[in-house]
Write a protein that holds these residues in place. Structure first.
Motif, PDB file in Angstrom:
ATOM      1  N   LEU A   1     -13.995 -29.340 -21.478  1.00 16.65           N
ATOM      2  CA  LEU A   1     -14.642 -28.176 -21.628  1.00 16.65           C
ATOM      3  C   LEU A   1     -14.903 -27.591 -23.040  1.00 16.65           C
ATOM      4  N   PHE A   2     -14.175 -27.883 -23.929  1.00 17.25           N
ATOM      5  CA  PHE A   2     -14.319 -27.388 -25.323  1.00 17.25           C
ATOM      6  C   PHE A   2     -14.751 -28.440 -26.155  1.00 17.25           C
ATOM      7  N   ASP A   3     -15.287 -28.099 -27.334  1.00 21.02           N
ATOM      8  CA  ASP A   3     -15.611 -28.945 -28.467  1.00 21.02           C
ATOM      9  C   ASP A   3     -14.503 -29.345 -29.148  1.00 21.02           C
ATOM     10  N   GLN A   4     -13.394 -28.387 -29.248  1.00 20.95           N
ATOM     11  CA  GLN A   4     -12.132 -28.719 -29.952  1.00 20.95           C
ATOM     12  C   GLN A   4     -10.956 -28.155 -29.231  1.00 20.95           C
TER      13      GLN A   4
ATOM     14  N   VAL B   1       1.777 -17.021 -10.544  1.00 19.79           N
ATOM     15  CA  VAL B   1       0.667 -16.019 -10.681  1.00 19.79           C
ATOM     16  C   VAL B   1      -0.131 -16.358 -11.815  1.00 19.79           C
ATOM     17  N   CYS B   2       0.147 -16.949 -13.074  1.00 17.93           N
ATOM     18  CA  CYS B   2      -0.690 -17.252 -13.868  1.00 17.93           C
ATOM     19  C   CYS B   2      -1.735 -18.221 -13.439  1.00 17.93           C
ATOM     20  N   ILE B   3      -1.432 -19.310 -12.654  1.00 16.77           N
ATOM     21  CA  ILE B   3      -2.314 -20.175 -12.358  1.00 16.77           C
ATOM     22  C   ILE B   3      -3.643 -19.511 -11.609  1.00 16.77           C
ATOM     23  N   ALA B   4      -3.253 -18.770 -10.640  1.00 14.57           N
ATOM     24  CA  ALA B   4      -4.451 -17.886  -9.966  1.00 14.57           C
ATOM     25  C   ALA B   4      -5.180 -17.059 -10.989  1.00 14.57           C
ATOM     26  N   SER B   5      -4.469 -16.477 -11.703  1.00 19.85           N
ATOM     27  CA  SER B   5      -5.204 -15.559 -12.823  1.00 19.85           C
ATOM     28  C   SER B   5      -6.038 -16.341 -13.708  1.00 19.85           C
ATOM     29  N   ARG B   6      -5.519 -17.503 -14.257  1.00 23.25           N
ATOM     30  CA  ARG B   6      -6.576 -18.351 -15.140  1.00 23.25           C
ATOM     31  C   ARG B   6      -7.350 -19.171 -14.629  1.00 23.25           C
ATOM     32  N   THR B   7      -7.449 -19.759 -12.931  1.00 22.20           N
ATOM     33  CA  THR B   7      -8.500 -20.021 -12.426  1.00 22.20           C
ATOM     34  C   THR B   7      -9.528 -19.091 -12.279  1.00 22.20           C
ATOM     35  N   MET B   8      -9.144 -17.849 -11.902  1.00 25.31           N
ATOM     36  CA  MET B   8     -10.134 -16.926 -11.630  1.00 25.31           C
ATOM     37  C   MET B   8     -10.891 -16.723 -13.138  1.00 25.31           C
ATOM     38  N   LEU B   9     -10.077 -16.716 -13.999  1.00 22.09           N
ATOM     39  CA  LEU B   9     -10.839 -16.100 -15.484  1.00 22.09           C
ATOM     40  C   LEU B   9     -11.775 -17.410 -15.892  1.00 22.09           C
ATOM     41  N   ASN B  10     -11.457 -18.626 -15.583  1.00 25.90           N
ATOM     42  CA  ASN B  10     -12.216 -19.760 -16.085  1.00 25.90           C
ATOM     43  C   ASN B  10     -13.482 -20.019 -14.900  1.00 25.90           C
ATOM     44  N   THR B  11     -13.215 -19.641 -13.862  1.00 27.05           N
ATOM     45  CA  THR B  11     -14.656 -19.958 -12.942  1.00 27.05           C
ATOM     46  C   THR B  11     -15.266 -18.557 -12.481  1.00 27.05           C
ATOM     47  N   GLY B  12     -14.614 -17.345 -12.718  1.00 26.81           N
ATOM     48  CA  GLY B  12     -15.374 -16.109 -12.371  1.00 26.81           C
ATOM     49  C   GLY B  12     -15.361 -15.984 -10.938  1.00 26.81           C
ATOM     50  N   LYS B  13     -14.569 -16.800 -10.251  1.00 26.09           N
ATOM     51  CA  LYS B  13     -14.279 -16.270  -8.815  1.00 26.09           C
ATOM     52  C   LYS B  13     -13.106 -15.549  -8.386  1.00 26.09           C
TER      53      LYS B  13
ATOM     54  N   ARG C   1     -20.306 -22.389 -20.160  1.00 29.98           N
ATOM     55  CA  ARG C   1     -21.562 -21.477 -20.198  1.00 29.98           C
ATOM     56  C   ARG C   1     -21.632 -21.069 -21.607  1.00 29.98           C
ATOM     57  N   LEU C   2     -20.671 -20.903 -22.238  1.00 26.92           N
ATOM     58  CA  LEU C   2     -20.904 -20.291 -23.678  1.00 26.92           C
ATOM     59  C   LEU C   2     -21.441 -21.449 -24.466  1.00 26.92           C
TER      60      LEU C   2
ATOM     61  N   LEU D   1     -20.483 -13.117 -21.443  1.00 32.47           N
ATOM     62  CA  LEU D   1     -21.709 -13.913 -21.146  1.00 32.47           C
ATOM     63  C   LEU D   1     -22.777 -12.718 -21.413  1.00 32.47           C
ATOM     64  N   GLU D   2     -22.611 -11.472 -21.339  1.00 28.99           N
ATOM     65  CA  GLU D   2     -23.792 -10.695 -21.449  1.00 28.99           C
ATOM     66  C   GLU D   2     -23.970 -10.352 -23.107  1.00 28.99           C
ATOM     67  N   LEU D   3     -22.628 -10.330 -23.749  1.00 26.74           N
ATOM     68  CA  LEU D   3     -22.716 -10.337 -25.165  1.00 26.74           C
ATOM     69  C   LEU D   3     -23.366 -11.331 -26.011  1.00 26.74           C
ATOM     70  N   ALA D   4     -23.189 -12.418 -25.356  1.00 26.70           N
ATOM     71  CA  ALA D   4     -23.991 -13.796 -25.803  1.00 26.70           C
ATOM     72  C   ALA D   4     -25.376 -13.819 -25.577  1.00 26.70           C
TER      73      ALA D   4
END
Length: 472
Positions: free
Chosen positions: A136-139, A77-89, A112-113, A363-366
């Motif tokens: 995806l990340f600087d570090q 289940v974590c794969i689906a949850s984290r994929t949704m989290l990182n794509t917004g889909k 995006r950030l 994203l809105e906070l940013a």
């Protein structure tokens, strides 16, 4: 609940889209657990589960008692949850995304950030097959797999039988692999990042995605944490059952985590696993406390939005399940906390949201214009207010493979079991543990029809093609 009269003005400084200078943007610290059920924190257990850091974060911000994961397309289940989290889909559209060799999939959360001027950092459990976090990340710190594998088979406790398994013994490896508990390593690496960031130009905000493997099994922690939860003191969960009538039809019977206790379930095995679960949560909470203390020591707290949540819940004896593939709240829901500058304090709400709503919120906070993330299928929680959130989610949709679906709307939850063509109906206000199925009550026939209509509308909105038959 504490009402802060000035919160709306303070929050406006973050949400005037596109007008924020880098120095005005808040840092974002995202603390992410694995398998942390909504009811396994101190605030939900009258302090029995010892989570002082998480409880304090809740007192300093908005605490959503139930944030829902939409479900999963496979047993992990974590794969689906984290994929949704990182794509917004949403679930079914996230499932359809495929890694591409030459074309970008779509900008990830961190990208995006980063484009908005953030320094980005990741450490811990990744488990998103679409992306390599190093791109995806600087570090990046240590990138962990889905779960800590033990040197030998995890135990299946049976009362009266010898058990050589010890959650605190590094000989079994798992969380101890590498010589130091993974939760401690995750905290160490986060603290190192904060120190390095503080030495650099702090006018550029940071986004730190800190992903603990805890409290996923194998549930290992130092003995002092296990000692906090004597076996005889561990309560059985509210919907404890020795067996459930539809486990096999739901595709749950053969799930690995479901084999970690004997069938029918026993009180001994359930309490043993929950004891280890609570100990691991408390150990993780202490690591979160270390991170927050460093944030304070460096003077970064006052401009940092802190979010705590998990990818989904966990059953551990509720309805006899031990994993997280069911449509019950103990499997779908996790706690979610947002605290920081401009966020109302000491707000506790049962407002239903999706875990992945944190993405457009950040994203809105940013200061990113909403038009720049209009492709996201989740919704910003801003502006937050003293009742929890400024918006109302009319219903929550859940699904597992093509085997089960649910919709939560008003006081009701309707479940559908596809193989059985069977509905289950629960009144969540009267029956919070979801024990009394009232689908067969004649007076609820119209309720089911209304919920079914909403469920189908949600399916169409989110691209779910499972056909559901109306009850005869």
């Amino acid at each position: 609940m504490l009402c802060i009269a000035t919160y709306a003005f303070a929050l406006m400084t973050f949400t005037s889209a596109g007008l924020l200078r880098a120095s005005e943007k808040p840092n974002i610290l995202f603390l992410f657990a694995d398998d942390h059920a909504y009811d396994s924190v101190g605030l939900m257990t009258d302090g029995y589960v010892q989570t002082p850091a998480i409880d304090q974060l809740a007192a300093q911000g908005v605490y959503f008692e139930r944030a829902y994961n939409m479900g999963a397309w496979n047993g992990a289940v974590c794969i689906a949850s984290r994929t949704m989290l990182n794509t917004g889909k949403s679930l079914w559209r996230a499932q359809s995304l495929k890694p591409r060799q030459s074309l970008p999939i779509q900008p990830s959360w961190s990208q995006r950030l980063k484009q908005a001027g953030y320094t980005t950092y990741f450490t811990g459990k990744w488990h998103v097959k679409l992306y390599d976090p190093k791109t995806l990340f600087d570090q990046c710190g240590t990138i962990r797999p889905g779960m800590p594998n033990t040197k030998d088979d995890h135990h299946r406790p049976v009362q009266g039988q010898p058990d050589t398994w010890s959650p605190s013994d590094p000989i079994h490896e798992g969380f101890w692999r590498g010589g130091k508990h993974w939760s401690e390593v995750t905290a160490d690496e986060t603290i190192s990042f904060l120190k390095e960031y503080h030495k650099a130009d702090t006018s550029k905000p940071f986004f730190a995605y800190i992903a603990f493997n805890a409290p996923h099994d194998p549930r290992q922690s130092p003995q002092e944490y296990l000692d906090r939860y004597p076996l005889e003191s561990v309560p059985l969960p509210g919907s404890y059952m020795t067996s459930y009538p539809h486990t096999e039809a739901l595709g749950i019977w053969g799930i690995r985590a479901e084999t970690l206790a004997p069938r029918p379930r026993t009180e001994y095995a359930t309490k043993t696993h929950r004891r280890e679960y609570y100990a691991l949560i408390s150990h993780m909470d202490d690591q979160i406390s270390r991170i927050l203390a460093e944030l304070d020591r460096l003077g970064l707290r006052e401009n940092t939005i802190i979010i705590y949540t998990a990818d989904h819940g966990l059953s551990l004896g509720n309805h006899s399940f031990f994993a997280k593939q069911s449509m019950y709240d103990h499997s779908l829901a996790s706690p979610l906390i947002i605290s920081g500058p401009g966020i109302p304090q000491n707000v506790r709400t049962q407002q239903r949201i999706y875990i992945q709503d944190v993405v457009p919120t950040t994203l809105e906070l940013a200061g990113i214009p909403e038009s720049d993330f209009s492709d996201m299928e989740f919704t910003s929680l801003l502006p937050l207010n003293t009742s929890g959130t400024g918006r109302s989610l009319p219903s929550v949709l859940g699904g597992y493979k093509d085997l089960s679906r649910c919709i939560i709307q008003g006081p009701w939850k309707l479940m559908y079991y596809a193989k059985l063509k069977r509905f289950r109906l629960y009144h969540l206000e009267k029956d919070p543990h979801e024990l009394n199925d009232v689908a067969e009550h004649p007076e609820n026939r119209q309720v089911i029809q209304n919920l079914l209509q909403s469920l189908k509308a949600q399916q169409q909105e989110f691209g779910d093609k499972l056909k559901i038959s109306a009850p005869e």
